[in-house]
Write a protein that holds these residues in place. Structure first.
Motif, short mmCIF file in Angstrom:
data_model
loop_
_atom_site.label_atom_id
_atom_site.label_comp_id
_atom_site.label_asym_id
_atom_site.label_seq_id
_atom_site.Cartn_x
_atom_site.Cartn_y
_atom_site.Cartn_z
N LEU A 109 0.82 -1.21 0.00
CA LEU A 109 0.00 0.00 0.00
C LEU A 109 0.85 1.27 0.00
O LEU A 109 0.61 2.19 -0.77
CB LEU A 109 -0.92 0.01 1.22
N PHE A 110 1.86 1.32 0.88
CA PHE A 110 2.61 2.55 1.07
C PHE A 110 3.74 2.74 0.07
O PHE A 110 4.07 3.88 -0.28
CB PHE A 110 3.17 2.60 2.50
N GLU A 111 4.33 1.65 -0.38
CA GLU A 111 5.50 1.77 -1.26
C GLU A 111 5.20 1.39 -2.71
O GLU A 111 5.72 2.01 -3.64
CB GLU A 111 6.65 0.92 -0.72
N ASP A 112 4.37 0.36 -2.90
CA ASP A 112 4.09 -0.11 -4.26
C ASP A 112 2.82 0.51 -4.85
O ASP A 112 2.50 0.28 -6.02
CB ASP A 112 3.94 -1.64 -4.27
N ASP A 113 2.09 1.26 -4.03
CA ASP A 113 0.85 1.94 -4.46
C ASP A 113 -0.17 0.96 -5.05
O ASP A 113 -0.84 1.25 -6.03
CB ASP A 113 1.16 3.04 -5.47
N ILE A 114 -0.25 -0.21 -4.46
CA ILE A 114 -1.24 -1.20 -4.89
C ILE A 114 -2.57 -0.90 -4.20
O ILE A 114 -2.63 -0.73 -2.98
CB ILE A 114 -0.77 -2.63 -4.57
#
Length: 206
Positions: free
Chosen positions: A156-161
């Motif tokens: 969620l925070f790094e890969d913006d999934i």
């Protein structure tokens, strides 16, 4: 080994745009809020039950459930609710291994939901077990291992999934199919027309 009775978290963080806004789970079907019906279905299948919702938790006070907010700001979707659920379970129960999630607008969830998801997850050595019906996957109605919470946080925070299926595709996944007769147990009330259909189903599901 997964918990025989896992924690369950009802996801109620959506914006209900197709319902004209507001809290979908508080809409009434046959005189009872959708959320009350979801709680009734899930409580016998879990050892603890909580609600994932944002904003003032006081509006859910009559239901007597802990209310946990997303840790990801800006309504990023149901994966944020799943993360909040996993974090809450880990904080509340040191021995929690799995969490069930389900939306707050599915009033007819099957009574064997946890049992069948748990059985399939173990039998197939899968990380995640997901419900399906009528050939359609219901990605937020799933059994999740608490151990995935750090990986989900990174996604969620790094890969913006943001899409649930994009995240679950990274892991072995068991899919469990339910019949859709006499009605789809995963019917969800997204529109006023859906609420009318839920009234019809509820009248025959006594």
């Amino acid at each position: 080994m997964a918990d025989a009775l896992p924690t369950a978290v009802i996801l109620a963080g959506g914006l209900a745009r197709r319902m004209g806004g507001g809290d979908k789970p508080l809409r009434a079907v046959a005189g009872r809020p959708l959320l009350a019906r979801v709680i009734e279905r899930l409580q016998p299948q879990c050892r603890a039950l909580a609600l994932n919702a944002n904003g003032d938790p006081a509006r859910f006070a009559p239901f007597g459930l802990p209310v946990i907010a997303d840790s990801v700001q800006g309504f990023p979707g149901p994966l944020a609710g799943v993360l909040a659920a996993l974090d809450w379970a880990a904080a509340q129960q040191s021995d929690a291994t799995c969490v069930l999630t389900a939306p707050g607008d599915c009033p007819f969830l099957p009574h064997d939901l946890v049992a069948r998801l748990n059985e399939a997850r173990l039998a197939e050595a899968a990380e995640i077990a997901v419900a399906a019906s009528g050939g359609h996957l219901h990605p937020v109605i799933a059994l999740w291992p608490v151990a995935l919470r750090d990986a989900l946080r990174t996604a969620l925070f790094e890969d913006d999934i943001r899409k649930v299926e994009r995240f679950t595709a990274r892991y072995p996944r068991a899919v469990v199919e339910w019949p859709v007769t006499p009605f789809d147990p995963f019917f969800n009330a997204n529109t006023p027309e859906d609420v009318a259909e839920a009234e019809r189903i509820a009248a025959g599901d006594q």
